[in-house]
Design a protein around this motif. Structure first.
Motif, mmCIF file in Angstrom:
data_model
loop_
_atom_site.group_PDB
_atom_site.id
_atom_site.type_symbol
_atom_site.label_atom_id
_atom_site.label_comp_id
_atom_site.label_asym_id
_atom_site.label_seq_id
_atom_site.Cartn_x
_atom_site.Cartn_y
_atom_site.Cartn_z
ATOM 1 N N SER A 66 0.839 -1.202 0.000
ATOM 2 C CA SER A 66 0.000 0.000 0.000
ATOM 3 C C SER A 66 0.870 1.246 0.000
ATOM 4 N N GLN A 67 1.968 1.171 0.735
ATOM 5 C CA GLN A 67 2.857 2.324 0.797
ATOM 6 C C GLN A 67 3.541 2.561 -0.542
ATOM 7 N N LEU A 68 3.912 1.492 -1.227
ATOM 8 C CA LEU A 68 4.563 1.668 -2.524
ATOM 9 C C LEU A 68 3.612 2.295 -3.539
ATOM 10 N N GLU A 69 2.336 1.906 -3.477
ATOM 11 C CA GLU A 69 1.330 2.522 -4.362
ATOM 12 C C GLU A 69 1.208 4.012 -4.065
ATOM 13 N N LEU A 70 1.159 4.353 -2.780
ATOM 14 C CA LEU A 70 1.060 5.759 -2.378
ATOM 15 C C LEU A 70 2.332 6.518 -2.742
ATOM 16 N N LEU A 71 3.478 5.848 -2.655
ATOM 17 C CA LEU A 71 4.766 6.492 -2.943
ATOM 18 C C LEU A 71 4.794 7.065 -4.353
ATOM 19 N N GLU A 72 4.329 6.287 -5.310
ATOM 20 C CA GLU A 72 4.320 6.757 -6.698
ATOM 21 C C GLU A 72 3.515 8.048 -6.839
#
Length: 200
Positions: A66-72
């Motif tokens: 979830s964090q990687l999705e938000l990171l983008e």
């Protein structure tokens, strides 16, 4: 249109399974919750569960994913800011996931720390986060909007380390959700002074 709707429903179901599982982990302890209990609580078949998660341990990986999705999203959202402010905003956005689901995710963090199997997979998420932060620093150096004699890889590694150290402290103490962002910012400022002191 149907493909998009199906994709949205699939994503919502995965999130529902994740949140229900974390809630059960909190109530009974991670080791005491079976896949059968999770599927029963969600009102889904066991096969549906395995369409979204290979095994129970992979539920905990959803946090990092979830964090990687938000990171983008957040990397592009703050692209016009100066490096220090941009990095602070990126980390604040990532921390917002934990603040939003504080009670449930505190359990997820604790269980992730204890699970060696998950930590192997979680380390890939950490590497991806660190690579993205390093890329931002390198871009700022190339544009000359930031000058430092510190190695961008080392800067990124330290910033990601204090980010995760903040999460571990939060998960293992009585720190409130409001404290976590402030705690991270205080550490960020101390580290940033060292980075600025290293400027040419």
């Amino acid at each position: 249109m149907k493909i998009v709707l199906r994709s949205n429903r699939k994503k919502e179901l995965k999130e529902q399974i994740f949140l229900k599982a974390i809630e059960l982990f909190k109530q009974k302890g991670y080791e005491n919750v079976s896949v059968e209990e999770i599927t029963s609580a969600c009102g889904i078949a066991k096969g549906t569960f395995f369409n979204h998660f290979k095994k129970k341990e992979h539920i905990l990986l959803q946090l990092g994913n979830s964090q990687l999705e938000l990171l983008e999203t957040t990397v592009h959202q703050h692209s016009q800011k100066k490096l220090k402010e941009r990095l602070q905003l990126i980390f604040a956005d990532l921390l917002s996931i934990y603040v939003e689901y504080s009670v449930l995710l505190k359990t997820a963090i604790s269980e992730t720390i204890r699970s060696a199997i998950v930590m192997k997979d979680e380390s890939n998420n950490i590497v991806k986060l660190q690579s993205q932060i390093e890329k931002i620093i390198v871009e700022a150096l190339e544009e000359k909007s930031f000058v430092s004699d510190r190695d961008p890889r080392v800067i990124a590694s330290i910033l990601v380390a204090i980010y995760f150290q903040s999460l571990v402290s939060w998960a293992s103490t009585d720190m409130t959700v409001n404290d976590i962002t402030r705690y991270f910012q205080e550490q960020f400022e101390v580290v940033w002074e060292g980075i600025e002191n290293g400027e040419k």
